[in-house]
Design a protein around this motif. Structure first.
Motif, PDB file in Angstrom:
ATOM      1  N   ILE A  98      19.395 131.271 103.196  1.00 25.57           N
ATOM      2  CA  ILE A  98      19.514 131.844 104.534  1.00 25.57           C
ATOM      3  C   ILE A  98      18.177 132.377 105.015  1.00 25.57           C
ATOM      4  CG2 ILE A  98      20.597 133.696 105.864  1.00 25.57           C
ATOM      5  CD1 ILE A  98      22.998 133.453 104.018  1.00 25.57           C
ATOM      6  N   ASP A  99      17.876 132.136 106.298  1.00 26.89           N
ATOM      7  CA  ASP A  99      16.724 132.727 106.975  1.00 26.89           C
ATOM      8  C   ASP A  99      17.255 133.691 108.029  1.00 26.89           C
ATOM      9  OD1 ASP A  99      15.008 131.141 105.509  1.00 26.89           O
ATOM     10  OD2 ASP A  99      14.740 129.654 107.089  1.00 26.89           O
ATOM     11  N   LYS A 100      16.661 134.879 108.110  1.00 25.27           N
ATOM     12  CA  LYS A 100      17.055 135.883 109.103  1.00 25.27           C
ATOM     13  C   LYS A 100      15.805 136.437 109.747  1.00 25.27           C
ATOM     14  CE  LYS A 100      21.183 137.319 106.621  1.00 25.27           C
ATOM     15  NZ  LYS A 100      22.276 137.245 107.551  1.00 25.27           N
ATOM     16  N   GLY A 101      15.921 136.823 111.006  1.00 24.95           N
ATOM     17  CA  GLY A 101      14.784 137.401 111.704  1.00 24.95           C
ATOM     18  C   GLY A 101      15.072 137.605 113.172  1.00 24.95           C
ATOM     19  N   CYS A 102      13.991 137.718 113.968  1.00 24.09           N
ATOM     20  CA  CYS A 102      14.082 137.946 115.409  1.00 24.09           C
ATOM     21  C   CYS A 102      13.805 136.645 116.160  1.00 24.09           C
ATOM     22  CB  CYS A 102      13.046 138.986 115.836  1.00 24.09           C
ATOM     23  SG  CYS A 102      13.224 140.573 115.021  1.00 24.09           S
ATOM     24  N   LEU A 103      14.495 136.455 117.269  1.00 19.20           N
ATOM     25  CA  LEU A 103      14.290 135.287 118.121  1.00 19.20           C
ATOM     26  C   LEU A 103      14.414 135.695 119.584  1.00 19.20           C
ATOM     27  CD1 LEU A 103      16.261 132.235 116.656  1.00 19.20           C
ATOM     28  CD2 LEU A 103      13.817 132.516 116.808  1.00 19.20           C
ATOM     29  N   GLN A 104      13.932 134.822 120.454  1.00 17.71           N
ATOM     30  CA  GLN A 104      14.169 134.985 121.879  1.00 17.71           C
ATOM     31  C   GLN A 104      15.507 134.339 122.217  1.00 17.71           C
ATOM     32  OE1 GLN A 104      10.698 133.122 123.535  1.00 17.71           O
ATOM     33  NE2 GLN A 104       9.546 135.034 123.481  1.00 17.71           N
ATOM     34  N   LYS A 105      16.130 134.823 123.280  1.00 22.86           N
ATOM     35  CA  LYS A 105      17.444 134.324 123.669  1.00 22.86           C
ATOM     36  C   LYS A 105      17.445 132.807 123.865  1.00 22.86           C
ATOM     37  CE  LYS A 105      21.040 134.988 127.127  1.00 22.86           C
ATOM     38  NZ  LYS A 105      21.430 135.720 128.339  1.00 22.86           N
ATOM     39  N   ALA A 106      16.383 132.265 124.451  1.00 17.02           N
ATOM     40  CA  ALA A 106      16.306 130.825 124.726  1.00 17.02           C
ATOM     41  C   ALA A 106      16.293 129.978 123.453  1.00 17.02           C
ATOM     42  CB  ALA A 106      15.062 130.525 125.554  1.00 17.02           C
ATOM     43  N   ALA A 107      15.865 130.546 122.338  1.00 11.92           N
ATOM     44  CA  ALA A 107      15.784 129.797 121.082  1.00 11.92           C
ATOM     45  C   ALA A 107      17.094 129.810 120.298  1.00 11.92           C
ATOM     46  CB  ALA A 107      14.661 130.355 120.218  1.00 11.92           C
ATOM     47  N   CYS A 108      18.074 130.516 120.780  1.00 13.85           N
ATOM     48  CA  CYS A 108      19.354 130.625 120.075  1.00 13.85           C
ATOM     49  C   CYS A 108      20.230 129.419 120.392  1.00 13.85           C
ATOM     50  CB  CYS A 108      20.062 131.918 120.458  1.00 13.85           C
ATOM     51  SG  CYS A 108      19.217 133.377 119.859  1.00 13.85           S
ATOM     52  N   ILE A 109      20.054 128.367 119.609  1.00 17.54           N
ATOM     53  CA  ILE A 109      20.857 127.155 119.762  1.00 17.54           C
ATOM     54  C   ILE A 109      21.514 126.849 118.422  1.00 17.54           C
ATOM     55  CG2 ILE A 109      19.458 126.202 121.645  1.00 17.54           C
ATOM     56  CD1 ILE A 109      17.993 124.509 119.561  1.00 17.54           C
ATOM     57  N   SER A 110      22.561 126.054 118.449  1.00 12.80           N
ATOM     58  CA  SER A 110      23.287 125.718 117.231  1.00 12.80           C
ATOM     59  C   SER A 110      22.346 125.008 116.256  1.00 12.80           C
ATOM     60  CB  SER A 110      24.456 124.815 117.590  1.00 12.80           C
ATOM     61  OG  SER A 110      25.224 124.539 116.455  1.00 12.80           O
ATOM     62  N   PRO A 111      22.386 125.289 115.004  1.00 12.17           N
ATOM     63  CA  PRO A 111      23.288 126.089 114.184  1.00 12.17           C
ATOM     64  C   PRO A 111      22.850 127.545 113.995  1.00 12.17           C
ATOM     65  CG  PRO A 111      21.842 124.893 112.744  1.00 12.17           C
ATOM     66  CD  PRO A 111      21.452 124.527 114.167  1.00 12.17           C
ATOM     67  N   ILE A 112      21.872 128.000 114.772  1.00  7.39           N
ATOM     68  CA  ILE A 112      21.385 129.376 114.643  1.00  7.39           C
ATOM     69  C   ILE A 112      22.399 130.329 115.261  1.00  7.39           C
ATOM     70  CG2 ILE A 112      19.540 130.976 115.239  1.00  7.39           C
ATOM     71  CD1 ILE A 112      17.693 128.503 115.496  1.00  7.39           C
ATOM     72  N   LYS A 113      22.773 131.352 114.511  1.00  8.41           N
ATOM     73  CA  LYS A 113      23.696 132.373 115.017  1.00  8.41           C
ATOM     74  C   LYS A 113      22.873 133.568 115.470  1.00  8.41           C
ATOM     75  CE  LYS A 113      27.280 130.949 111.824  1.00  8.41           C
ATOM     76  NZ  LYS A 113      28.061 131.306 110.644  1.00  8.41           N
ATOM     77  N   CYS A 114      23.071 133.999 116.716  1.00 15.71           N
ATOM     78  CA  CYS A 114      22.302 135.110 117.281  1.00 15.71           C
ATOM     79  C   CYS A 114      23.227 136.239 117.728  1.00 15.71           C
ATOM     80  CB  CYS A 114      21.489 134.625 118.472  1.00 15.71           C
ATOM     81  SG  CYS A 114      20.192 133.461 118.046  1.00 15.71           S
ATOM     82  N   CYS A 115      22.672 137.442 117.766  1.00 14.44           N
ATOM     83  CA  CYS A 115      23.387 138.616 118.244  1.00 14.44           C
ATOM     84  C   CYS A 115      22.359 139.596 118.807  1.00 14.44           C
ATOM     85  CB  CYS A 115      24.214 139.245 117.130  1.00 14.44           C
ATOM     86  SG  CYS A 115      23.271 139.630 115.642  1.00 14.44           S
TER      87      CYS A 115
END
Length: 102
Positions: free
Chosen positions: A56-73
């Motif tokens: 598993i990789d975890k970290g910070c992203l921008q809203k625009a980069a949150c595409i499947s299979p990445i789970k964002c909150c």
């Protein structure tokens, strides 16, 4: 009236401190314990699991980069597998209410 000022101060402080996310790369599931404050412009916590290795990789992203299979909150430490408990704001609010009645 003082209580409202204190509450506004605490809410402003919690927003100004930035989003905090679990951050770990190539970790075994349920072992991510590193916490980071996201840099400016990064408004989501993210988690993605590699299909082949299961790491598993975890970290910070921008809203625009949150595409499947990445789970964002978008809450503090929301990309962890372990429940994080009540937030600092809730703790400060309850402390302020106790001070009001003591």
């Amino acid at each position: 009236m003082k209580l409202y000022g204190v509450l506004v101060l605490f809410v402003t402080f919690s927003v100004a401190s930035g989003l905090r996310c679990y951050a770990y790369f190539a970790a075994e599931p349920n072992t991510c314990t590193g916490v980071m404050t996201c840099p400016a412009g990064f408004d989501r916590c993210a988690s993605v699991k590699a299909e082949v290795t299961g790491l598993i990789d975890k970290g910070c992203l921008q809203k625009a980069a949150c595409i499947s299979p990445i789970k964002c909150c978008d809450k503090d430490l929301c990309n962890g597998a372990v429940p994080t408990g009540p937030g600092v704001t809730l703790l400060l609010l309850s402390s302020a209410l106790m001070m009001l009645f003591i």
